[in-house]
Every structure is written in structure tokens, then in C-alpha cells.
Design a protein around this motif. Structure first.
Motif, PDB file in Angstrom:
ATOM      1  N   TRP A  79     -29.558  38.988  10.410  1.00 51.42           N
ATOM      2  CA  TRP A  79     -30.680  39.680   9.717  1.00 51.42           C
ATOM      3  C   TRP A  79     -31.536  40.656  10.716  1.00 51.42           C
ATOM      4  N   GLU A  80     -30.927  42.146  10.579  1.00 57.46           N
ATOM      5  CA  GLU A  80     -31.543  42.855  11.467  1.00 57.46           C
ATOM      6  C   GLU A  80     -32.884  42.889  11.952  1.00 57.46           C
ATOM      7  N   ASP A  81     -33.997  42.324  11.016  1.00 59.96           N
ATOM      8  CA  ASP A  81     -35.208  42.693  11.176  1.00 59.96           C
ATOM      9  C   ASP A  81     -35.892  41.547  11.936  1.00 59.96           C
ATOM     10  N   GLU A  82     -35.050  40.581  12.383  1.00 59.55           N
ATOM     11  CA  GLU A  82     -35.447  39.326  12.869  1.00 59.55           C
ATOM     12  C   GLU A  82     -35.209  39.421  14.694  1.00 59.55           C
ATOM     13  N   THR A  83     -36.368  39.060  15.373  1.00 56.76           N
ATOM     14  CA  THR A  83     -36.180  38.775  16.831  1.00 56.76           C
ATOM     15  C   THR A  83     -36.716  37.483  17.165  1.00 56.76           C
ATOM     16  N   PRO A  84     -36.137  36.850  18.242  1.00 58.52           N
ATOM     17  CA  PRO A  84     -36.548  35.729  18.889  1.00 58.52           C
ATOM     18  C   PRO A  84     -38.011  35.756  19.563  1.00 58.52           C
ATOM     19  N   LEU A  85     -38.259  37.029  19.965  1.00 58.21           N
ATOM     20  CA  LEU A  85     -39.265  37.371  20.725  1.00 58.21           C
ATOM     21  C   LEU A  85     -40.797  37.496  20.116  1.00 58.21           C
ATOM     22  N   ALA A  86     -40.555  37.603  18.653  1.00 58.15           N
ATOM     23  CA  ALA A  86     -41.918  37.626  18.013  1.00 58.15           C
ATOM     24  C   ALA A  86     -42.234  36.352  17.026  1.00 58.15           C
ATOM     25  N   ASP A  87     -43.508  35.905  17.530  1.00 59.11           N
ATOM     26  CA  ASP A  87     -43.870  34.806  16.929  1.00 59.11           C
ATOM     27  C   ASP A  87     -44.415  35.046  15.433  1.00 59.11           C
ATOM     28  N   VAL A  88     -43.589  35.020  14.533  1.00 63.92           N
ATOM     29  CA  VAL A  88     -43.742  35.253  13.067  1.00 63.92           C
ATOM     30  C   VAL A  88     -43.400  33.910  12.224  1.00 63.92           C
ATOM     31  N   LYS A  89     -44.474  33.542  11.342  1.00 58.70           N
ATOM     32  CA  LYS A  89     -44.020  32.546  10.414  1.00 58.70           C
ATOM     33  C   LYS A  89     -43.765  33.029   8.967  1.00 58.70           C
TER      34      LYS A  89
END
Length: 508
Positions: free
Chosen positions: A336-346
């Protein structure tokens, strides 16, 4: 101690999964006669569960023999019973060591493109290197972060700063690493790697050998093992209400004899015993430890049960008329191109649960399975999926696959999903060592009751199951070895002379 006394002892095993069957087989081979297995469901096997999907056989539960080599007792049993194909049993297959990880291949992005090997290879190597580093902290006294997830994300952030790529490529790399974290969640059976303890992570050991499956289904091994036990040994559809221990109960058939333990079943039946081996899943134990054991478990054991991790990893089987993947493809990974492990999103679990699927494994060979994929999903999203109908899951999967392949006509023929979290006798899939937990917690759970070895009636309640194995937790071979361990504990208890016991304790 007289060995004959041991053979006359009444032993109850709670749970007819791999550990319970393993314990029963070992005890019966040693001559123990009065053994009874009490099983809550109508079948043997526990989290080994084979079923049919259309015209093919699939595994709802345990899928592979992890590390099929001479050191793996499940592999050895499968070979003895002739349940594997020649490739799985080959010396070459046993010698391969992939450290528990499948090969990374066939990466599809959410914009409908296939990622190039040049991009995916370097990112995969980075992730595996960092994962290897995260397992080294078991050898040190300090851990820089409480969890594996925090460690991996901090290390990824350090590397990302040094990347010389354009913005789009960096974004893709971070999305790739997010997918790999989801894959790791499936391996660990956890919602997030932030819940997995860093210091103890390296305690899990892999065995050499390329993971293999059973051509006729994993339950074939359970059936073969059950044939080695007396037919009437198992009481099915008989949930246990409570194990009463440290008492003096009279047997119905021999009122002159007293027993320190009595198993009370939900149907009102009572079974007196000298020893009980509890093999229920940790998920069930977490929910029921307050009422399952009476007198209550010691606090040290309770705290360890509470600290240990137990999560859900579910499967979604999809069958297609024709494959949309390459003939040699083994795994289809979803980026999923909009995902990153560096953003703390729930994320909104209800709306975006399907984004937790890291990808699909291709069931091989097609001559046996046809055109079937198996999707993998862990954590809260996996648990939410269990509340959805097959039609809702099928529609979501159709949408995802069309989006990632760019093909608007792909439609699965049928689907089948596992539901391990809502299963009342498992409450999840398997265990992991959580944050704040260590190998000593597994030791605490294993300790038989009563804890004092000098007690006149020792080894009243013993504990087995995959969650009780120090280095092979979450595996079928860990479950089997734990059942053997507790059977050996009882065998040793009855074969060791008082003199040997005395000399041993004097050296401690």
C-alpha cells in the motif's frame, strides 16, 4: 519409588491436540494404563485442522512443518508414517536453512504496478538484516527499546535519512518495509511488533530445512498418532469446568483409594486423578485461569500467564478459475503506497481491515490445489474480519486484488476464512514473548503444582502446549516436545529411586 505404583496411577490429560496426544503416547508406551484425555470439542488435533475447500484439501490451522530436519520430531514422525513427499524428505531439503523466512517475490503496489527486483531486493535485505540484529539482544543485559517494533522503526528511520533516491522511490521503500512488518506480525501472531519484547525475541529458535506441507493434510499425522492409543482413551465434547487439586478425593470405582486431584467437567462428570496435564492454549488459559484451577494458581504463575503474548493470525483461501500469477510464483506481496512505518497512525480497523493483509501464498503444486491463494492477516483487523460474512470478505478481497493487479475482471470463485479468535477453546492462534516478558515467564507457566517439590503428593497439575516451550513456542514441534517433557517428568518421578532423588537434591 515402585514403578508399578506409577503404572497404576490415574493420569488425566486436558486437550487432545499435539501436546496432549504426544504425552499420552509416551506414557502408554511406558506402561501407564489409567490415562484419559478430556477434549472440549468433537475432534482431535487442536490447532491442527484440515478441511476441504472445493475439491482440494487446505489447512485451517497449522500449515507447515517448520524446519523439517532430523532435529524436528514432527518431521521425524511424519517420515515414519509415510506422510510426506520425496522432495520434503530429501537430504537437500533438510539441509536448507532459511531461518524461518520465505523468499520475498512478486510485489504488487496499490497503484496496480509490479515492483522491480532492483527495488525490492535491497529493501528486503535491509529488513532481514535489521530483524537479525533485533534477535541479538537476548545475549546482552540491555535493550535499547522495549519492543521489536520500536527497534526496527528507529533503525529504518536512520537508514531512510541516508537514502539518495527520489521522493517517489523513498515512499515505495517505506511502504515495502511496512508490508514486511505486517508479515512479521503474522509470524509472531501479534497485532503489532510494538507488542513483542525485544530482549526475549532471540529466544525463539528456527531449525534447518525448507518448510514443507502434508500432501494429504496435517490431520493425517494426528490420525496416525491416534492409532497408537487405546480407542476409548478420549472423551470428546466434554469441556472441563475446573481442576481441583491439593485435596483428597475418593474414586467412585475404588472408594478406598484417595486422589489429590479431581477434574470437574461442565456436564457434571468428575474424574479423580493422581496427575493432570493441562495442555489448553494460552489464549484459553488467559481467559479462564481464575476458574479453571482451584485452589487458585500462585501469583508468579498468574503474572506470567498475563504477561505472555497470545494473538490471532487468520487465513483467507481464495479459488480462481485461472491464475493471474506467474507459474513459479510462491508469494504475492501487497504494497500500500500510502503506508510508512515511520508514521504513528491508528487506522480505522472496521473500514480498512483488509490493509493488514501482507499478501498471499500460492498453494503448490497446482496439480494438487488448482488455482488457490491463501491470504494472511494478523491482529485486531484479523479479529474484526471474523465478524464479517463470507460475502463481505469475498467482496473486499475482489476489490483488493483488482486494485493491485490493475485487472478489473478478476473474481474469486469461492472463499474460506479461518476464525481462531472467536473459537471459544483457543481464543487466538499462538503465543509470543510480549513486552515486559522473558523466558523466565515460560518457566513459571511450566512449573507443576504444587510448587514445593517436597510435597507428599507432587506433580498434581502439570502444564504443556506450544506456549510452554522456551525456544519453539508457536510451533507444532514445540507443542509435541512440551507434551513429551511432561510425560517424561512423570516417568522419571516413578522410575527414580528415593536414593537417587536424595543424592540429586543434596547436590543442588
Amino acid at each position: 519409588m515402585d514403578k508399578l505404583q506409577g503404572i497404576d496411577s490415574h493420569i488425566v490429560i486436558i486437550g487432545c491436540g499435539m501436546s496432549g496426544i504426544g504425552a499420552a503416547l509416551k506414557l502408554t508406551k511406558e506402561g501407564f494404563k489409567n490415562i484419559k484425555i478430556i477434549e472440549a470439542t468433537g475432534r482431535s488435533g487442536g490447532r491442527i485442522k484440515t478441511t476441504t475447500f472445493g475439491n482440494v484439501i487446505v489447512e485451517i490451522g497449522a500449515n507447515w512443518i517448520h524446519g523439517p530436519s532430523k532435529a524436528n520430531p514432527v518431521f521425524q514422525l511424519a517420515c515414519e508414517h509415510g506422510l510426506l513427499d520425496s522432495q520434503a524428505m530429501s537430504e537437500e531439503n533438510q539441509a536448507l536453512d532459511v531461518e524461518g523466512h520465505p523468499s520475498f517475490q512478486s510485489f504488487y503496489s496499490s497503484s496496480g504496478n509490479k515492483l522491480t527486483p532492483e527495488l525490492t531486493k535491497s529493501v528486503s535485505q535491509l529488513f532481514l538484516t535489521l530483524l537479525g540484529k533485533s534477535k541479538e539482544f537476548i545475549l546482552t543485559e540491555k535493550e535499547p527499546y522495549p519492543s521489536v517494533g520500536e527497534f526496527l522503526k528507529k533503525e529504518i528511520a536512520k537508514h531512510a535519512v541516508e537514502w539518495k533516491d527520489d521522493a517517489e522511490t523513498k515512499k515505495l521503500k517505506l511502504a515495502l518495509l511496512t508490508m514486511m512488518l505486517k508479515l512479521e506480525c503474522c509470524f509472531s501472531g501479534t497485532h503489532s511488533m510494538d507488542l513483542v519484547g525485544l530482549g526475549a525475541f532471540g529466544g525463539y529458535k528456527t531449525l534447518p530445512g525448507l518448510d514443507c506441507t502434508f500432501p494429504g493434510g496435517y490431520e493425517g499425522l494426528i490420525d496416525a498418532m491416534m492409532k497408537g492409543l487405546p480407542e476409548s482413551i478420549v472423551s470428546y465434547n466434554n469441556p472441563v469446568k475446573c481442576v481441583h487439586w491439593n485435596w483428597s478425593f475418593r474414586g467412585a470405582n475404588s472408594p478406598e483409594q484417595t486422589f489429590p486431584v479431581m477434574v470437574e467437567c461442565e456436564n457434571g462428570e468428575t474424574v479423580p486423578a493422581n496427575h493432570v496435564i493441562v495442555t489448553v492454549p494460552l489464549g484459553y488459559l488467559k481467559e479462564h485461569y481464575e476458574t479453571l484451577i482451584n485452589p487458585s494458581l500462585p501469583l508468579s504463575k498468574v503474572h506470567s500467564i498475563q504477561r505472555m503474548g497470545f494473538g490471532t493470525n487468520n487465513k483467507i483461501f481464495l479459488e480462481f478459475e485461472e491464475p493471474f500469477w506467474e507459474p513459479d510464483c510462491e508469494v504475492i506481496n501487497l504494497i500500500w503506497e500510502d503506508e510508512t512505518p515511520l508514521a504513528d497512525v491508528k487506522p480505522d480497523v472496521n473500514q480498512f481491515w483488509m490493509k493488514k493483509i501482507f499478501g498471499f501464498t500460492v498453494l503448490h503444486p497446482p496439480e494438487r490445489y488448482g488455482h488457490v491463494l491463501c491470504g494472511w492477516i494478523a491482529g485486531h483487523e484479523s479479529e474484526y474480519m471474523e465478524t464479517l460474512s463470507d460475502t463481505e470478505v469475498k467482496n473486499s478481497m475482489t476489490e483488493v486484488i483488482r486494485k493491485f493487479t490493475g485487472n478489473p475482471s478478476i473474481t474469486p470463485k469461492r472463499i474460506l476464512q479461518s476464525k481462531w479468535h472467536s473459537d471459544p477453546y483457543t481464543k487466538g492462534s499462538y503465543s509470543y514473548v510480549a513486552v515486559g516478558c522473558s523466558g523466565s515467564d515460560i518457566e513459571n507457566i511450566v512449573q507443576p503444582l504444587p510448587l514445593q517439590e517436597t510435597d507428599t503428593k507432587p506433580l498434581q497439575v502439570l502444564f504443556a502446549g506450544e506456549a510452554t516451550h522456551q525456544s519453539f513456542y508457536s510451533t507444532t514441534h514445540g507443542a509435541l516436545l512440551s507434551g513429551w517433557r511432561e510425560a517424561d517428568r512423570l516417568i522419571t518421578h516413578y522410575t527414580q529411586s528415593p536414593l537417587i532423588s536424595q543424592n540429586f537434591s543434596s547436590k543442588l
